[in-house]
Design an enzyme around this catalytic site. Structure first.
Site, PDB file in Angstrom:
ATOM      1  N   ASN A  48       0.866  -1.180   0.000  1.00  0.00           N
ATOM      2  CA  ASN A  48       0.000   0.000   0.000  1.00  0.00           C
ATOM      3  C   ASN A  48       0.906   1.234   0.000  1.00  0.00           C
ATOM      4  OD1 ASN A  48      -1.819   2.032   0.524  1.00  0.00           O
ATOM      5  ND2 ASN A  48      -2.308   1.347   2.613  1.00  0.00           N
ATOM      6  N   TRP A  49       1.010   1.858  -1.170  1.00  0.00           N
ATOM      7  CA  TRP A  49       1.947   2.996  -1.285  1.00  0.00           C
ATOM      8  C   TRP A  49       1.406   4.252  -0.604  1.00  0.00           C
ATOM      9  CZ3 TRP A  49       3.890   2.972  -7.114  1.00  0.00           C
ATOM     10  CH2 TRP A  49       4.502   1.748  -7.387  1.00  0.00           C
ATOM     11  N   LYS A  50       0.120   4.268  -0.283  1.00  0.00           N
ATOM     12  CA  LYS A  50      -0.516   5.456   0.324  1.00  0.00           C
ATOM     13  C   LYS A  50      -0.270   6.681  -0.564  1.00  0.00           C
ATOM     14  CE  LYS A  50      -0.127   3.206   4.748  1.00  0.00           C
ATOM     15  NZ  LYS A  50      -0.127   3.307   6.197  1.00  0.00           N
ATOM     16  N   HIS A 107      -9.450   1.076   4.937  1.00  0.00           N
ATOM     17  CA  HIS A 107      -8.173   1.289   5.624  1.00  0.00           C
ATOM     18  C   HIS A 107      -8.403   2.240   6.797  1.00  0.00           C
ATOM     19  CE1 HIS A 107      -4.108   2.571   6.492  1.00  0.00           C
ATOM     20  NE2 HIS A 107      -3.714   1.454   5.900  1.00  0.00           N
ATOM     21  N   GLU A 117      -6.837   4.676   7.818  1.00  0.00           N
ATOM     22  CA  GLU A 117      -6.660   6.101   7.490  1.00  0.00           C
ATOM     23  C   GLU A 117      -7.921   6.671   6.845  1.00  0.00           C
ATOM     24  OE1 GLU A 117      -2.890   5.559   5.485  1.00  0.00           O
ATOM     25  OE2 GLU A 117      -2.092   4.905   7.423  1.00  0.00           O
ATOM     26  N   GLU A 157      -5.301  -4.929  10.587  1.00  0.00           N
ATOM     27  CA  GLU A 157      -4.261  -3.927  10.787  1.00  0.00           C
ATOM     28  C   GLU A 157      -4.511  -3.182  12.097  1.00  0.00           C
ATOM     29  OE1 GLU A 157      -2.326  -2.749   6.840  1.00  0.00           O
ATOM     30  OE2 GLU A 157      -4.135  -1.542   7.021  1.00  0.00           O
ATOM     31  N   GLY A 162       2.536   2.271  10.751  1.00  0.00           N
ATOM     32  CA  GLY A 162       3.484   3.373  10.597  1.00  0.00           C
ATOM     33  C   GLY A 162       4.175   3.784  11.888  1.00  0.00           C
ATOM     34  N   SER A 197       3.557  -2.071  10.420  1.00  0.00           N
ATOM     35  CA  SER A 197       5.002  -2.116  10.667  1.00  0.00           C
ATOM     36  C   SER A 197       5.639  -3.463  10.329  1.00  0.00           C
ATOM     37  CB  SER A 197       5.316  -1.712  12.113  1.00  0.00           C
ATOM     38  OG  SER A 197       4.889  -0.382  12.355  1.00  0.00           O
ATOM     39  N   GLY A 205       2.858  -1.132   4.275  1.00  0.00           N
ATOM     40  CA  GLY A 205       2.873   0.292   3.955  1.00  0.00           C
ATOM     41  C   GLY A 205       4.295   0.760   3.677  1.00  0.00           C
ATOM     42  N   GLY A 206       4.923   1.350   4.670  1.00  0.00           N
ATOM     43  CA  GLY A 206       6.248   1.954   4.518  1.00  0.00           C
ATOM     44  C   GLY A 206       7.262   1.076   3.801  1.00  0.00           C
TER      45      GLY A 206
HETATM   46  P1  PGA Z   1       2.883   0.263   7.648  1.00  0.00           P
HETATM   47  O1  PGA Z   1       1.406   0.450   7.038  1.00  0.00           O
HETATM   48  O2  PGA Z   1       3.434  -1.015   7.057  1.00  0.00           O
HETATM   49  O3  PGA Z   1       3.632   1.489   7.174  1.00  0.00           O
HETATM   50  O4  PGA Z   1       2.750   0.190   9.114  1.00  0.00           O
HETATM   51  C1  PGA Z   1       0.548  -0.636   6.831  1.00  0.00           C
HETATM   52  C2  PGA Z   1      -0.746  -0.166   6.231  1.00  0.00           C
HETATM   53  O5  PGA Z   1      -1.243   0.905   6.629  1.00  0.00           O
HETATM   54  O6  PGA Z   1      -1.313  -0.807   5.329  1.00  0.00           O
END
Ligand code: PGA
Length: 249
Positions: free
Chosen positions: A9-11, A94, A96, A166, A172, A212, A233-234
């Site tokens: 997930n590049w966000k 998600h 977010e 998640e 993050g 993470s 994510g990251g």
């Molecule tokens: P993260 O994000 O790996 O940066 O913690 C995961 C996600 O939000 O899908």
């Protein structure tokens, strides 16, 4: 057979040029991968059609979609539009989106149903915030998110859905759920899928862990019987790290 999936997930990261480079690098490393996990990337909307031309084995996901099929919804992107650019998956719910854009379980259910009816496979996210975990409400929260979010799906439809657990406190933050915490919740989710659908659906359901996840912790998370991959994510923004997670299988 349950599919193993590692999705990136590049966000809201990468400009088009960088995104195209990243997609190319992921596709190249995917061809050399040592695991049989399916690799998915979810770039921003603006990159999707260009990225689609650069990938072959890697599958394409969007990060969100509209809850209506078309019409006067300025700024929204419909599932049909996504399908028309070669997108196969869509992340829905998600944390977010839930937290910053107030997306609630009923609205997410509309998105899931529309996405499915247009031929997309939802990656449906659920997860508790730290206060809910500390108050011992974590299982109630996940139950409600899944009961409402996946309401009224047929067996054919639910078989197209991937669930991502998640924990919001792990996204993050660098704080990762322990393998036991992940397994405990994934087992709860699989049992809940039995209750809401049936044994067969639950057995075939791919359950991803997100929060993470890194090359250094992926293999111990993936070693759990009910963890079938990750939503990253990251660490998905560096092709080498992302594929190291894929190869952790
Ligand atoms: P993260 O994000 O790996 O940066 O913690 C995961 C996600 O939000 O899908």
């Amino acid at each position: 057979m349950r599919k193993k999936i590692v999705a990136g997930n590049w966000k809201m990261n990468t400009l088009l040029k960088d995104g195209m480079e990243l997609a190319k690098a992921v596709e190249k490393l995917e061809k050399e991968k040592t695991s049989d996990a399916l690799v998915i990337i979810a770039p921003p909307f603006t990159h999707l059609s260009r990225v689609k031309e650069l990938i072959e084995n890697v599958k394409l996901s969007a990060q969100d979609c509209a809850y209506e099929a078309s019409g006067a919804f300025t700024g929204e992107v419909s599932p049909g539009m996504l399908v028309s650019t070669g997108v196969e998956y869509v992340i829905i719910g998600h944390s977010e989106r839930r937290i910053f854009y107030n997306e609630g379980n009923e609205l997410l259910n509309k998105k899931v149903k529309l996405a499915l009816s247009e031929g997309l496979k939802p990656i449906f996210c659920c997860g508790e915030v730290l206060e809910q975990r500390e108050a011992g409400k974590l299982f109630d929260v996940i139950r409600e998110q899944l009961e409402v979010g996946l309401k009224d799906l047929s067996t054919v439809e639910i078989n197209e859905v991937v669930i991502a657990y998640e924990p919001v406190w792990a996204i993050g933050t660098g704080v990762v759920a322990t393998p036991d915490q992940a397994q405990e919740m994934h087992k709860f989710i699989r049992d809940l899928v039995v209750e809401l659908f049936d044994e067969q659906v639950a057995e075939n359901m791919t359950l991803l862990y997100g929060g993470s996840c890194k090359p250094s912790n992926a293999s111990e998370l993936f070693a759990n019987p009910d963890v079938d991959g990750g939503l990253i994510g990251g660490a998905s923004l560096k092709a080498e790290d992302f594929l190291a997670i894929v190869n952790a299988y």
